[in-house]
Design an enzyme around this catalytic site. Structure first.
Site: not given
Ligand code: 13P
Ligand code: MG
Ligand code: MG
Length: 387
Positions: A29, A67, A243, A246, A301
């Site tokens: 990302d 993303d 912890y 990825k 999200d």
């Molecule tokens: P990503 O890990 O896809 O960047 O999403 C981060 C996030 O906090 C979404 O609410």
């Molecule tokens: Mg992101």
């Molecule tokens: Mg992402």
């Protein structure tokens, strides 16, 4: 550039010289458009231009889920090759520059230690790769997810390679009846262990049923010892006493002729299981299988989503992709996932929709606790038990 000597093709004991092909999926990302929901077309364009110019590759395909930009590469340089890693990092850095210019959300999130990550900061690209001798027909599916972690593949990989109710081939295909070996990483202790399926599935499930810590890294065919699947699981890092790892993982699965059929791989996603991630990496939600055009997680999200691209490899050429979840047969799975999402969302900030305190990517608990510590008063002793 380190070139390997060609390998003898062992598949049928033939004496012909065959090169090994490496399939590398490297993702990061490097900036969201808009918010954390998608990848800007300029980033995809930049990555394609840079890859077109590289002499190291046989072929490439660039895609995205949410993303995260995914570079699908074929070459002859083997796994963990420094030149390939450098190439991917340089391309993702070039994309980061584009993302910075466009002021995209969290530009350089996975590459730069100072970028706003929303959850995890600057841990570098995620990688899944396998080196193979191409079979007469080499079918592969590349699974890519956003808003979840590598443990999200545990349940589907178990179903694909160990559950005969998902994969009939385990019962009726003489080339698969021997089962598969699973290599599982303990992401906290940084150890790995092998389990033989079907004999050891009860022991294995004790571990892989806890996908925040124990994650399937490789699956091997027990008859040939050949690689069957690889995920982007990597050990967790200890940052400020917590912890972190990825997120937004990828996984490569070989299909057909001694491996699960394409349909047996995809069938594992017909029941949307619950995974950790979603908004701020801090919620449990269903993994929604979508076609690439719908790979933009926006509701809270999310919900977390997975795409599947299918390819036939021909001398390392990526013939494809086919967008595997662009199939109305997955509409019911999607509907179930959306119903689960509605149900979970009504719990708001309560566990188990919100992750358990120990698993949260970040929390205000210490600050709020500090602020209120003087207002906590001891409970009176219980006269009955003396506690
Ligand atoms: P990503 O890990 O896809 O960047 O999403 C981060 C996030 O906090 C979404 O609410
Ligand atoms: Mg992101
Ligand atoms: Mg992402």
């Amino acid at each position: 550039m380190r070139h390997r000597p060609p390998n003898i093709n062992r598949w049928k004991g033939e004496n012909k010289i065959e090169k090994k092909i490496t399939l590398s999926v490297i993702k990061a990302d490097v900036g969201g458009f808009v918010g954390h929901s998608g990848v800007h077309p300029e980033l995809v364009k930049k990555a394609c231009e840079e890859l077109d110019a590289s002499p190291l590759l046989i072929d490439h395909h660039v895609t995205y889920v949410g993303d995260d930009i995914n570079l699908i590469l074929t070459h002859e340089l083997g796994c963990n090759n420094e030149d390939i890693r450098r190439l991917a990092r340089n391309i993702l850095s070039a994309c980061t520059e584009v993302a910075k210019k466009l002021k995209l959300c969290g530009a350089g999130q996975d590459l730069l230690s100072d970028a706003f990550a929303g959850n995890i900061k600057g841990l570098g690209p995620g990688v899944a790769e396998m080196e193979i001798e191409e079979r007469k027909s080499e079918t592969v599916i590349i699974l890519m997810a956003d808003k979840t972690g590598a443990g999200a593949w545990n349940l589907p990989l178990y179903k694909i390679f160990a559950d005969p109710f998902n994969t009939t081939g385990l019962i009726i295909d003489p080339n698969m009846h021997c089962g598969f070996n699973f290599e599982v990483y303990d992401l906290v202790e940084k150890k790995k262990i092998n389990f033989a399926a079907p004999e050891e599935i009860y022991d294995m499930l004790v571990f892989i049923g806890a996908p925040g810590r124990f994650v399937i890294k490789h699956v091997y065919h027990r008859g040939t010892g050949e690689i069957a699947a690889v995920s982007s699981a990597q050990p967790l890092y200890r940052v400020a006493g917590r912890y972190v790892g990825k997120d937004d993982p990828v996984c490569i699965v070989r299909c057909q002729t001694g491996y699960p059929s394409l349909g047996e791989v995809l069938e594992a996603f017909s029941h949307p299981h619950l995974v950790a991630g979603w908004l701020r990496g801090s919620h449990i939600g269903p993994l929604l299988p979508v076609e690439v055009k719908d790979a933009h997680p926006v509701r809270f999200d999310g919900p977390p989503r997975v795409i599947a691209l299918g390819f036939q490899l021909a001398g390392g050429k990526l013939v494809g992709p086919q967008d595997m979840f662009a199939d109305p047969a997955f509409d019911n799975a999607r509907q179930v996932a959306l119903d689960i999402a509605d149900y979970m969302r009504r719990m708001g900030p309560f566990e188990p929709h919100r992750l358990h305190l120990d698993e949260m990517e970040y929390t205000t608990m210490p600050q709020v606790m500090r602020k209120l510590k003087d207002r906590f008063i001891d409970l009176p002793e219980d006269r009955e038990t003396g506690t």
